[in-house]
Design a protein around this motif. Structure first.
Motif, PDB file in Angstrom:
ATOM      1  N   PRO A  26     -12.448 -10.537  50.697  1.00 25.88           N
ATOM      2  CA  PRO A  26     -11.208  -9.725  50.152  1.00 25.88           C
ATOM      3  C   PRO A  26     -11.581  -8.212  50.477  1.00 25.88           C
ATOM      4  CG  PRO A  26     -12.237 -11.183  48.536  1.00 25.88           C
ATOM      5  CD  PRO A  26     -13.212 -11.327  49.741  1.00 25.88           C
ATOM      6  N   ASN A  27     -10.611  -7.539  50.412  1.00 25.49           N
ATOM      7  CA  ASN A  27     -10.667  -5.898  50.495  1.00 25.49           C
ATOM      8  C   ASN A  27      -9.766  -5.202  49.540  1.00 25.49           C
ATOM      9  OD1 ASN A  27      -8.224  -5.015  51.834  1.00 25.49           O
ATOM     10  ND2 ASN A  27      -8.780  -6.469  53.395  1.00 25.49           N
ATOM     11  N   THR A  28      -9.755  -4.002  49.162  1.00 26.51           N
ATOM     12  CA  THR A  28      -9.186  -3.235  48.276  1.00 26.51           C
ATOM     13  C   THR A  28      -8.478  -2.108  49.262  1.00 26.51           C
ATOM     14  OG1 THR A  28     -10.925  -1.641  47.973  1.00 26.51           O
ATOM     15  CG2 THR A  28     -10.290  -3.718  46.541  1.00 26.51           C
ATOM     16  N   ASN A  29      -8.010  -2.498  50.497  1.00 23.04           N
ATOM     17  CA  ASN A  29      -7.546  -1.608  51.626  1.00 23.04           C
ATOM     18  C   ASN A  29      -6.023  -1.059  51.062  1.00 23.04           C
ATOM     19  OD1 ASN A  29      -9.880  -1.915  52.797  1.00 23.04           O
ATOM     20  ND2 ASN A  29      -8.768  -2.297  54.934  1.00 23.04           N
ATOM     21  N   PHE A  30      -5.394  -0.151  51.150  1.00 19.47           N
ATOM     22  CA  PHE A  30      -4.006   0.169  50.884  1.00 19.47           C
ATOM     23  C   PHE A  30      -3.138  -0.428  51.701  1.00 19.47           C
ATOM     24  CE2 PHE A  30      -0.157   2.766  50.861  1.00 19.47           C
ATOM     25  CZ  PHE A  30      -0.301   3.451  49.572  1.00 19.47           C
ATOM     26  N   GLU A  31      -3.377  -0.662  53.017  1.00 19.07           N
ATOM     27  CA  GLU A  31      -2.559  -1.330  53.647  1.00 19.07           C
ATOM     28  C   GLU A  31      -2.472  -2.843  53.678  1.00 19.07           C
ATOM     29  OE1 GLU A  31      -3.200   2.658  55.295  1.00 19.07           O
ATOM     30  OE2 GLU A  31      -4.542   0.980  54.765  1.00 19.07           O
ATOM     31  N   THR A  32      -3.267  -3.506  52.930  1.00 18.12           N
ATOM     32  CA  THR A  32      -3.443  -5.085  52.683  1.00 18.12           C
ATOM     33  C   THR A  32      -2.231  -5.466  51.761  1.00 18.12           C
ATOM     34  OG1 THR A  32      -5.566  -5.091  52.969  1.00 18.12           O
ATOM     35  CG2 THR A  32      -4.569  -7.102  51.885  1.00 18.12           C
ATOM     36  N   ALA A  33      -1.027  -6.131  52.442  1.00 23.07           N
ATOM     37  CA  ALA A  33      -0.022  -6.333  51.394  1.00 23.07           C
ATOM     38  C   ALA A  33      -0.409  -7.341  50.093  1.00 23.07           C
ATOM     39  CB  ALA A  33       0.874  -7.278  52.195  1.00 23.07           C
ATOM     40  N   SER A  34      -1.491  -8.117  50.386  1.00 25.82           N
ATOM     41  CA  SER A  34      -1.816  -8.934  49.160  1.00 25.82           C
ATOM     42  C   SER A  34      -2.403  -8.098  47.798  1.00 25.82           C
ATOM     43  CB  SER A  34      -2.809  -9.996  49.524  1.00 25.82           C
ATOM     44  OG  SER A  34      -3.960  -9.559  50.008  1.00 25.82           O
ATOM     45  N   ASN A  35      -2.570  -6.913  48.235  1.00 24.88           N
ATOM     46  CA  ASN A  35      -3.197  -6.116  47.102  1.00 24.88           C
ATOM     47  C   ASN A  35      -2.167  -5.274  46.260  1.00 24.88           C
ATOM     48  OD1 ASN A  35      -6.037  -6.439  47.936  1.00 24.88           O
ATOM     49  ND2 ASN A  35      -5.877  -4.764  49.231  1.00 24.88           N
ATOM     50  N   TRP A  36      -0.818  -5.561  46.320  1.00 23.94           N
ATOM     51  CA  TRP A  36       0.249  -5.067  45.824  1.00 23.94           C
ATOM     52  C   TRP A  36       1.104  -6.085  44.838  1.00 23.94           C
ATOM     53  CZ3 TRP A  36      -0.250   0.154  45.117  1.00 23.94           C
ATOM     54  CH2 TRP A  36      -1.024   0.701  46.118  1.00 23.94           C
ATOM     55  N   ASP A  37       1.630  -6.026  43.908  1.00 25.29           N
ATOM     56  CA  ASP A  37       2.119  -7.139  42.910  1.00 25.29           C
ATOM     57  C   ASP A  37       3.445  -7.303  43.762  1.00 25.29           C
ATOM     58  OD1 ASP A  37       3.616  -4.806  42.562  1.00 25.29           O
ATOM     59  OD2 ASP A  37       3.845  -4.948  40.532  1.00 25.29           O
ATOM     60  N   GLU A  38       4.049  -6.550  44.413  1.00 27.81           N
ATOM     61  CA  GLU A  38       5.266  -7.003  45.066  1.00 27.81           C
ATOM     62  C   GLU A  38       4.896  -7.433  46.742  1.00 27.81           C
ATOM     63  OE1 GLU A  38       8.351  -6.288  44.413  1.00 27.81           O
ATOM     64  OE2 GLU A  38       7.857  -5.497  42.563  1.00 27.81           O
TER      65      GLU A  38
END
Length: 478
Positions: A26-38
């Motif tokens: 896992p990562n917490t990158n801004f550009e990783t789509a799965s890190n956002w609820d949408e």
């Protein structure tokens, strides 16, 4: 051409067998789509929302225009070259028409001891694509002599809660920098990023040393085995996969039972785990008939008990686990055949390889699996022998206490052979078996002067007999 492909396959298996690198997924990158609820990266007309009480470390790879952004109270943005944020100027963006509020996902639940969040790499740090070598569940998480990799240009947050105060590792690589000494790691922990990336009651410690024993080293994750299994059960619906074999096996360090075969090896100081792995891969596992078999091999510690009750120190052994892709009644049969071939090889070359002995167990879908029955019988026999041994020890203890006078048995007693010599001898009328008591030769005073004592009281020939417990009649006979 076929020989070339065969050789490449063998080399790939050998690389997998030596894998000691574990990479965090896992990562917490801004550009990783799965890190956002949408499920998508925020666009220009969106409002970005970070929970104010959540601690985050976010890597930003490219520039972004946003309508608005709410930041956390404690966190960091790690910006790549050219990356940054700008206010949306209201121009038309063809890929962003909605203008929604997009929230950053919670990364607190990502746990160090979750095997699904790690992947093994070969020494060249490429993904292990062979699929033929696998690890026990406890070994899918970084072991104490492993190298840990967090991918370059990524941010992350890991919960390191552990049953141990310190989690030892050989090295840690992050942001493209390898930290392989205690001093280098201590210096990184002093920086601002470490508290944002690692949280929990455990502490990571870099040692810079690999396994010092050529026979292999135990992974060391047994104290956190329950955490590992709990994480797997959460991911799989809180249950183990169904097995189709009779009497499935429970390998050490694995959360669920398996069908197939296991081999436990006792070894001498001459045993070399890496060389033996290479031997199995080259000579046996790479054979076409075993194309559907997967193998795990490692050193483990098996807990020992006395009489199945009293715990003793754990014994190191080499555990080989074999599983196959067969189904139905054939489940585990190919793995069983490979295990039998390994045992034959041990019988012929075991001493030269440093193998003292080997024990094989198999569980297949076939009702005629000979290995299952033979080992079930051995377990029953072992239980019977242990039961008889315990009974004899108990009986011996009772007799010992009885002989020492510490324990009284019920009145109903059996005449023991050693008691016969202690039975008192019956008196016999022979003259030499008695003795004169001078007290009985004294004449008592007569009540009437001149009266004489009766003859039977004054006779010197009268004999009196006594039973003396210190007197053994047999000792006078010569």
């Amino acid at each position: 051409m076929k020989c070339l492909f065969f050789l490449l396959g063998v080399l790939q298996l050998l690389a997998a067998a030596t894998a000691v690198y574990k990479q965090w997924i896992p990562n917490t990158n801004f550009e990783t789509a799965s890190n956002w609820d949408e499920g998508r990266v925020p666009c220009a007309s969106d409002v970005v929302h970070f929970e104010k009480n959540k601690v985050v470390s976010v890597f930003v790879r490219s520039p972004h225009a946003l309508t608005d952004m709410y930041l956390p109270l404690n966190g960091e943005f790690v910006l790549a070259s050219g990356a940054g944020f700008a206010a949306f100027d209201g121009s038309w963006d063809p890929g962003c028409d909605s203008g929604a509020t997009v929230r950053f996902a919670d990364a607190e639940q990502h746990a160090w001891f979750d095997p699904t969040l790690w992947q093994a790499l070969s020494p060249s740090r490429e993904l292990d694509l062979s699929g033929r070598i696998f690890s026990m569940d406890e070994e899918r998480v970084p072991c104490r002599y492993d190298d840990v990799i967090f991918q370059p240009e990524t941010s992350f947050r890991v919960n390191v809660d552990s049953s141990r105060r310190v989690i030892h590792l050989r090295s840690i690589s992050l942001m493209g920098q390898e930290l392989s000494s205690p001093e280098a790691w201590a210096g990184y922990l002093q920086g601002p990023s470490a508290p944002l990336q690692f949280h929990g009651n455990g502490t990571l410690q870099v040692t810079g040393t690999g396994c010092p024993d050529k026979s292999g080293c135990d992974c060391g994750n047994a104290p956190d085995g329950h955490r590992i299994c709990a994480a797997l059960f959460r991911a799989s619906g809180r249950q183990c996969p169904a097995v189709t074999c009779r009497s499935p096996l429970q390998p050490l360090g694995h959360c669920c039972q398996v069908c197939g075969a296991t081999i436990n090896l006792d070894f001498s100081p001459d045993f070399d785990l890496q060389k033996y792995q290479d031997r199995l891969v080259q000579a046996l596992l790479s054979q076409p008939k075993y194309a559907g078999v997967r193998m795990a091999i490692s050193k483990v510690h098996k807990a020992q008990t006395f009489l199945g009750v009293i715990p003793q120190s754990a014994t190191p052994l080499i555990q080989i686990v074999l599983i196959d892709d067969e189904a139905g009644a054939q489940t585990g049969t190919t793995a069983e055949q490979l295990a039998a071939d390994i045992m034959d090889d041990i019988a012929q070359h075991g001493e030269a390889l440093g193998i003292s002995s080997g024990k094989m167990e198999a569980a297949t879908g076939s009702t005629f699996s000979g290995q299952v029955g033979s080992h079930a019988l051995s377990r029953i026999t072992a239980g019977t022998v242990l039961g008889l041994l315990f009974s004899l020890l108990l009986l011996g203890g009772i007799l010992f206490l009885h002989r020492k006078g510490k324990l009284r048995l019920p009145a109903l007693r059996h005449p023991w052979p050693w008691d016969r010599a202690e039975d008192p001898a019956s008196p016999v009328p022979a003259g030499d078996k008695g003795f004169d008591n001078p007290m009985f030769d004294v004449e008592p005073p007569s009540a009437v002067p001149g009266d004489e004592m009766p003859q039977e009281m004054t006779s010197k020939d009268h004999q009196v007999f006594y039973l003396n417990p210190l007197y053994d009649a047999s000792e006078t006979e010569t």
